[in-house]
Design a protein around this motif. Structure first.
Motif, mmCIF file in Angstrom:
data_model
loop_
_atom_site.group_PDB
_atom_site.id
_atom_site.type_symbol
_atom_site.label_atom_id
_atom_site.label_comp_id
_atom_site.label_asym_id
_atom_site.label_seq_id
_atom_site.Cartn_x
_atom_site.Cartn_y
_atom_site.Cartn_z
ATOM 1 N N GLU A 286 0.828 -1.208 0.000
ATOM 2 C CA GLU A 286 0.000 0.000 0.000
ATOM 3 C C GLU A 286 0.861 1.256 0.000
ATOM 4 O OE1 GLU A 286 -2.684 -0.074 3.264
ATOM 5 O OE2 GLU A 286 -3.661 -1.935 2.659
ATOM 6 N N ILE A 287 1.893 1.253 0.819
ATOM 7 C CA ILE A 287 2.756 2.437 0.923
ATOM 8 C C ILE A 287 3.469 2.694 -0.396
ATOM 9 C CG2 ILE A 287 4.833 3.350 2.038
ATOM 10 C CD1 ILE A 287 3.860 1.840 4.596
ATOM 11 N N LEU A 288 4.071 1.662 -0.972
ATOM 12 C CA LEU A 288 4.804 1.849 -2.227
ATOM 13 C C LEU A 288 3.883 2.293 -3.349
ATOM 14 C CD1 LEU A 288 7.235 -1.217 -2.116
ATOM 15 C CD2 LEU A 288 7.817 1.189 -1.787
ATOM 16 N N LEU A 289 2.683 1.756 -3.395
ATOM 17 C CA LEU A 289 1.745 2.133 -4.449
ATOM 18 C C LEU A 289 1.188 3.537 -4.222
ATOM 19 C CD1 LEU A 289 -0.120 -1.287 -4.697
ATOM 20 C CD2 LEU A 289 1.296 -0.283 -6.495
ATOM 21 N N GLU A 290 0.883 3.867 -2.975
ATOM 22 C CA GLU A 290 0.289 5.174 -2.689
ATOM 23 C C GLU A 290 1.284 6.313 -2.852
ATOM 24 O OE1 GLU A 290 -2.277 7.403 0.850
ATOM 25 O OE2 GLU A 290 -2.020 5.224 0.843
ATOM 26 N N THR A 291 2.553 6.036 -2.601
ATOM 27 C CA THR A 291 3.560 7.104 -2.665
ATOM 28 C C THR A 291 4.267 7.171 -4.007
ATOM 29 O OG1 THR A 291 5.253 5.629 -1.732
ATOM 30 C CG2 THR A 291 3.963 6.979 -0.181
ATOM 31 N N ALA A 292 3.816 6.403 -4.962
ATOM 32 C CA ALA A 292 4.463 6.401 -6.276
ATOM 33 C C ALA A 292 4.321 7.755 -6.959
ATOM 34 C CB ALA A 292 3.848 5.306 -7.150
ATOM 35 N N PHE A 293 5.312 8.063 -7.781
ATOM 36 C CA PHE A 293 5.264 9.287 -8.581
ATOM 37 C C PHE A 293 4.243 9.106 -9.694
ATOM 38 C CE2 PHE A 293 6.815 11.459 -12.433
ATOM 39 C CZ PHE A 293 6.762 12.769 -11.990
ATOM 40 N N ASP A 294 3.279 10.019 -9.752
ATOM 41 C CA ASP A 294 2.207 9.891 -10.739
ATOM 42 C C ASP A 294 2.757 10.136 -12.144
ATOM 43 O OD1 ASP A 294 -0.332 9.434 -11.675
ATOM 44 O OD2 ASP A 294 -0.975 11.515 -11.401
ATOM 45 N N ALA A 295 2.495 9.232 -13.041
ATOM 46 C CA ALA A 295 2.953 9.351 -14.433
ATOM 47 C C ALA A 295 1.788 9.047 -15.355
ATOM 48 C CB ALA A 295 4.112 8.393 -14.705
ATOM 49 N N GLY A 296 1.938 9.462 -16.608
ATOM 50 C CA GLY A 296 0.859 9.239 -17.556
ATOM 51 C C GLY A 296 -0.344 10.089 -17.216
ATOM 52 N N ALA A 297 -1.529 9.546 -17.422
ATOM 53 C CA ALA A 297 -2.750 10.262 -17.078
ATOM 54 C C ALA A 297 -2.827 10.454 -15.571
ATOM 55 C CB ALA A 297 -3.964 9.496 -17.587
ATOM 56 N N ALA A 298 -3.464 11.528 -15.148
ATOM 57 C CA ALA A 298 -3.560 11.827 -13.723
ATOM 58 C C ALA A 298 -4.243 10.687 -12.984
ATOM 59 C CB ALA A 298 -4.326 13.131 -13.511
ATOM 60 N N GLY A 299 -3.681 10.319 -11.843
ATOM 61 C CA GLY A 299 -4.240 9.230 -11.057
ATOM 62 C C GLY A 299 -3.887 7.876 -11.636
ATOM 63 N N ASP A 300 -4.597 6.856 -11.205
ATOM 64 C CA ASP A 300 -4.367 5.512 -11.733
ATOM 65 C C ASP A 300 -4.686 5.496 -13.228
ATOM 66 O OD1 ASP A 300 -4.027 5.070 -9.080
ATOM 67 O OD2 ASP A 300 -5.657 3.629 -8.849
ATOM 68 N N ASP A 301 -3.818 4.842 -13.989
ATOM 69 C CA ASP A 301 -4.082 4.762 -15.426
ATOM 70 C C ASP A 301 -3.680 3.397 -15.951
ATOM 71 O OD1 ASP A 301 -1.316 4.974 -16.944
ATOM 72 O OD2 ASP A 301 -1.218 6.409 -15.300
ATOM 73 N N SER A 302 -4.027 3.145 -17.203
ATOM 74 C CA SER A 302 -3.842 1.815 -17.787
ATOM 75 C C SER A 302 -2.422 1.559 -18.260
ATOM 76 C CB SER A 302 -4.806 1.628 -18.960
ATOM 77 O OG SER A 302 -4.536 2.598 -19.974
ATOM 78 N N VAL A 303 -1.554 2.564 -18.209
ATOM 79 C CA VAL A 303 -0.164 2.375 -18.639
ATOM 80 C C VAL A 303 0.747 2.209 -17.428
ATOM 81 C CG1 VAL A 303 1.785 3.394 -19.882
ATOM 82 C CG2 VAL A 303 -0.543 3.654 -20.768
ATOM 83 N N TYR A 304 0.777 3.211 -16.557
ATOM 84 C CA TYR A 304 1.697 3.213 -15.414
ATOM 85 C C TYR A 304 1.044 2.711 -14.134
ATOM 86 C CZ TYR A 304 4.634 6.170 -18.386
ATOM 87 O OH TYR A 304 5.408 6.666 -19.411
ATOM 88 N N GLY A 305 -0.230 2.364 -14.208
ATOM 89 C CA GLY A 305 -0.897 1.881 -13.015
ATOM 90 C C GLY A 305 -0.941 2.951 -11.941
ATOM 91 N N ARG A 306 -0.336 2.663 -10.772
ATOM 92 C CA ARG A 306 -0.324 3.613 -9.671
ATOM 93 C C ARG A 306 0.788 4.641 -9.807
ATOM 94 N NH1 ARG A 306 -3.137 1.585 -5.212
ATOM 95 N NH2 ARG A 306 -2.785 3.639 -4.294
ATOM 96 N N GLY A 307 1.736 4.398 -10.745
ATOM 97 C CA GLY A 307 2.810 5.360 -10.939
ATOM 98 C C GLY A 307 4.171 4.708 -10.934
ATOM 99 N N ILE A 308 5.206 5.511 -10.640
ATOM 100 C CA ILE A 308 6.598 5.069 -10.682
ATOM 101 C C ILE A 308 7.179 5.094 -9.276
ATOM 102 C CG2 ILE A 308 8.889 5.568 -11.645
ATOM 103 C CD1 ILE A 308 7.454 6.920 -14.003
ATOM 104 N N LEU A 309 7.923 4.086 -8.944
ATOM 105 C CA LEU A 309 8.516 3.915 -7.619
ATOM 106 C C LEU A 309 9.238 5.179 -7.155
ATOM 107 C CD1 LEU A 309 9.381 2.022 -5.244
ATOM 108 C CD2 LEU A 309 11.381 1.411 -6.660
ATOM 109 N N ASN A 310 8.943 5.617 -5.928
ATOM 110 C CA ASN A 310 9.599 6.778 -5.325
ATOM 111 C C ASN A 310 9.913 6.441 -3.876
ATOM 112 O OD1 ASN A 310 10.473 9.237 -4.360
ATOM 113 N ND2 ASN A 310 8.773 10.411 -5.183
ATOM 114 N N VAL A 311 11.151 5.988 -3.635
ATOM 115 C CA VAL A 311 11.535 5.530 -2.300
ATOM 116 C C VAL A 311 11.487 6.668 -1.284
ATOM 117 C CG1 VAL A 311 13.368 4.466 -0.921
ATOM 118 C CG2 VAL A 311 12.945 3.684 -3.260
ATOM 119 N N ALA A 312 11.963 7.837 -1.674
ATOM 120 C CA ALA A 312 11.988 8.958 -0.731
ATOM 121 C C ALA A 312 10.594 9.267 -0.220
ATOM 122 C CB ALA A 312 12.606 10.184 -1.391
ATOM 123 N N ARG A 313 9.636 9.285 -1.095
ATOM 124 C CA ARG A 313 8.268 9.591 -0.670
ATOM 125 C C ARG A 313 7.700 8.465 0.185
ATOM 126 N NH1 ARG A 313 4.658 10.552 1.579
ATOM 127 N NH2 ARG A 313 2.637 11.469 1.041
#
Length: 726
Positions: A286-313
């Motif tokens: 949950e933490i890794l998915l929720e804190t991911a860097f948003d990419a592609g379309a705003a929010g969850d999308d069909s390409v990047y899903g929840r986003g891109i891994l962001n360890v710092a966040r």
């Protein structure tokens, strides 16, 4: 995000993933995966590589039992390098470089086609039964994270589904590569594993160095809820004999695939598992998915899903925060305290080191000093000349009434108690209150609305004090922004002494800096207060004296300062001791002095230690000459200090450490001083008198360190005011 200098090495810069996903910020806090086991279900590992020296679990195994852990190709080794290559100054460094690798060789005997690490997918075959057994083995040997960088186009057996479900139920996170078919949807294999995990499985796609989805990577498709992207494109580098392989022409070989994006996430999960050992696999996901860097379309999308891994966040608080061990929300973006004018710049040197916990009961060290807001510097000139009100008064020897109506056009007209200033303050005497009654020759009763009891009592006592626009008398300043609702006073002349009892209700006012809800933003916050006073006054020939004892009770504030509900404070009580002296040492001359001493004590509260309290004072000296240019004019000079906290503060019992075994905090006392470094001293030369058929007032003033701010520039100015009765 620039990495800390200690980690910005050639080894770090060669490593594709840790820098791109901001892992060094977690490393800098001491979280490197130490003590956490990552199970890599793959084609084995090179046991002789110095990149894993001392960190290959003795439980590592060939799931088929007889071939050893060194496999037929480098796929498993490369996956393990991305997750956990050592920080040893050579080669590359893995995401969790101090973690332990539980290498589980699960390739079907005889299925591997050869050693070809540049191929995005392994050529080996894997049976569902072997993968299921490998997962069971990982759970049995205390793996916290299981990395599965393999897959197939078909579905999965019930045995494999059950193995994944059981692992997640045991608190383990399962990380699965999305596959390298360039599809717009996940493979059935990946989708079924994700569904079996019920929130404890992350499917990982690949991005390149520009954070763009890789051409070969499968996308999230209809399953963005558990899809995360990480660097899997052109990863450095192929190893040979424990070192980066360089061919005869000086080239190194890179490798690509979602197989190598997955261990980036598995390594990040190991960092979280070390830092917060109470987290389950579901929570880490949950933490890794929720804190991911948003990419592609705003929010969850069909390409990047929840986003891109962001360890710092991922290492920052998620959701609602509160002081560790407490239940009231305290957002770190809020102001946790707003000082009162008596405290000035006290917060500028403050430090409140404590721990806050987030939604996942993760403890974070923070200094709340950055969330403290100093008092606004009072703009006294605006209050003196910017009123825009019509004043109406009338009465007889037995009763009098005065009220004001707004004349600015900014507010609807309303009856309001008149705060009498300038010559009215001296003429009014009994009329200082809006409704004043003389019940008998020796008894007076007064009521006010929207005026403090101080002015009411002063009028009853008939104090002859000069009126100033800027510099207040030492006994008139309570050090807070407050508004009176109503007041009542009863005065009785007993021989040569006047005895007055009074009471007042109202509220302190502070800016709504705690953005607890959007509807409060920009509004004002009011807190109830009440005060009760006993006053004595007497004339001694050319001398006059007035002294009083006032108790002020604040429901939630501390001498007007407002603290966030997260501190759990229960209000305060202040006792003011006032003395006001006057001496008419010659005709038309008066020398005056006033002093106020305050003592504030806080009511008992869970986070408040013994010894919390304040000492405050205010003073003024003035000299007045009447009949300077005309019979009824006056010229006066005053030097004053507004109420200022002289010493004291809050002893806060705040968390200093946090146990993840018991999820409880240990506490220690920290002192928050509320005494400012600055000291306002105001000088004002004021004249008042009749002119042009009305009343005029003029003022020259200087405020040194206004608002009790040591670094504030002097406030120098002049003011003119003229009014006329109609």
């Amino acid at each position: 995000m620039a990495p800390p200098q200690a980690f910005n090495t050639p080894e770090f810069r060669r490593s594709d993933g840790p820098g791109q996903h901001n892992a060094a910020s977690a490393w800098d806090d001491g979280f490197t995966g130490d003590g956490v086991t990552i199970a890599v279900v793959d084609t084995g590992i090179d046991p002789d590589s110095p990149e894993f020296a001392g960190r290959i679990s003795p439980a590592s195994t060939d799931i088929y039992g007889s071939r050893g852990i060194e496999g037929p190709d480098d796929h498993g080794t490369l996956v393990s390098l991305v997750a956990a290559a050592a920080r040893n100054g050579t080669g590359v460094v893995g995401m969790a470089f101090d973690s332990t690798i539980l290498a589980i060789r699960a390739d079907e005997p005889g299925s591997c086609g050869g050693d070809n690490p540049e191929d995005p997918s392994t050529e080996c075959g894997f049976l569902d039964s072997a993968i299921a057994d490998s997962i069971d083995h990982a759970v049995a040997n205390d793996a916290k994270v299981i990395n599965i960088s393999l897959g197939g186009p078909g579905g999965i057996t019930q045995a494999l589904r059950s193995a994944v479900t059981n692992a997640v139920n045991a608190g383990v996170l399962v990380v699965v590569a999305a596959g390298n078919d360039g599809r717009g949807e996940l493979t059935t294999f990946a989708e079924m594993l994700g569904d079996a995990g019920n929130g404890g499985v992350i499917i990982v796609g690949s991005v390149d160095e520009d954070y763009t989805i890789s051409d070969f990577s499968n996308r999230a498709g209809a399953n963005p809820q558990y899809f995360l992207a990480a660097r899997g494109d052109r990863i450095c580098c192929v190893y040979e004999d424990g070192e980066i392989f360089v061919d005869e022409e000086g080239f190194v070989f890179l490798y690509s695939g979602t197989s190598f994006a997955a261990p980036q996430v598995a390594g990040a999960a190991a960092l979280l598992a070390q830092a917060f050992p109470h987290l389950t696999g579901n929570q880490i996901a949950e933490i890794l998915l929720e804190t991911a860097f948003d990419a592609g379309a705003a929010g969850d999308d069909s390409v990047y899903g929840r986003g891109i891994l962001n360890v710092a966040r991922a290492f920052q608080p998620v959701g609602t925060t509160q002081i560790a061990g407490e239940t009231t929300a305290l957002a770190l973006a809020d102001s946790t305290a707003v000082a009162s004018p008596a405290m000035g710049d006290a917060f500028s040197a403050a430090s409140i080191q404590t721990l806050v916990t987030d939604r996942y009961q993760r403890a974070f060290s923070t200094d709340l000093a950055g969330t403290l807001r100093g008092a606004d510097i009072p703009e006294r000139l605006h209050g003196a000349v910017g009123q825009g009100a019509c004043h109406i008064s009338g009465g007889s020897s037995r009763a009098s009434v005065a009220f004001s109506i707004d004349a600015s056009g900014r507010q609807p007209p309303r009856a309001e108690i008149l705060l009498l200033q300038s010559e009215d303050a001296d003429r009014a005497r009994v009329l200082a209150a809006r409704v004043a009654l003389r019940l008998s020759p020796n008894t007076q009763l007064g009521f006010t609305y929207r005026q403090s009891a101080d002015g009411l009592v002063a009028g009853m006592q008939g104090r002859d004090r000069p009126a100033f626009m800027i510099a207040a008398s030492g006994t008139d300043d309570d050090g807070m922004l407050a508004m009176a609702d109503s007041a009542v006073a009863l005065r009785r002349q007993v021989g040569d002494w006047g005895l007055t009892v009074s009471a007042q209700t109202g509220s302190t006012i502070s800016a709504a800096a705690e953005r607890r809800a959007a509807q409060l933003r920009g509004q004002r916050v009011e807190e109830d207060l009440a005060s009760f006073a006993l006053s004595l006054d007497r004339q001694f020939g050319a001398f006059d004296i007035a002294t009083s004892l006032t108790w002020t009770a604040e429901d939630s504030t501390v001498l007007g300062a407002r603290f966030h509900e997260g501190f759990g404070l229960a209000g305060s009580d202040t006792v003011f001791i006032d003395t006001d002296l006057g001496w008419r040492f010659a005709d038309n001359w008066r020398l005056g002095a006033a002093y106020r001493q305050g003592f504030t004590r806080l009511r008992s509260a869970p986070l408040l230690a013994d010894g919390s309290g304040l000492s405050s004072n205010a003073w003024s000296f003035d000299l007045q000459r009447s009949g300077v240019f005309a019979a009824n004019d006056r010229l006066a000079l005053r030097i004053s200090q507004p109420l200022r906290v002289a010493s004291g503060g809050l002893d806060l019992n705040l968390p200093t450490s946090f146990s993840y075994d018991t999820l409880t905090a240990e506490y220690g006392v920290q002192r928050l001083s509320l005494s400012p470094g600055g000291r306002e001293v105001t000088g004002e030369l004021a004249w008042i008198g009749p002119i042009w058929g009305g009343s005029a007032a003029a003022s020259l003033f200087l405020r040194h360190e206004p608002g009790h701010y040591a670094d504030a520039a002097d406030d120098v100015g002049a003011a003119l005011r003229w009014s006329r009765r109609f």
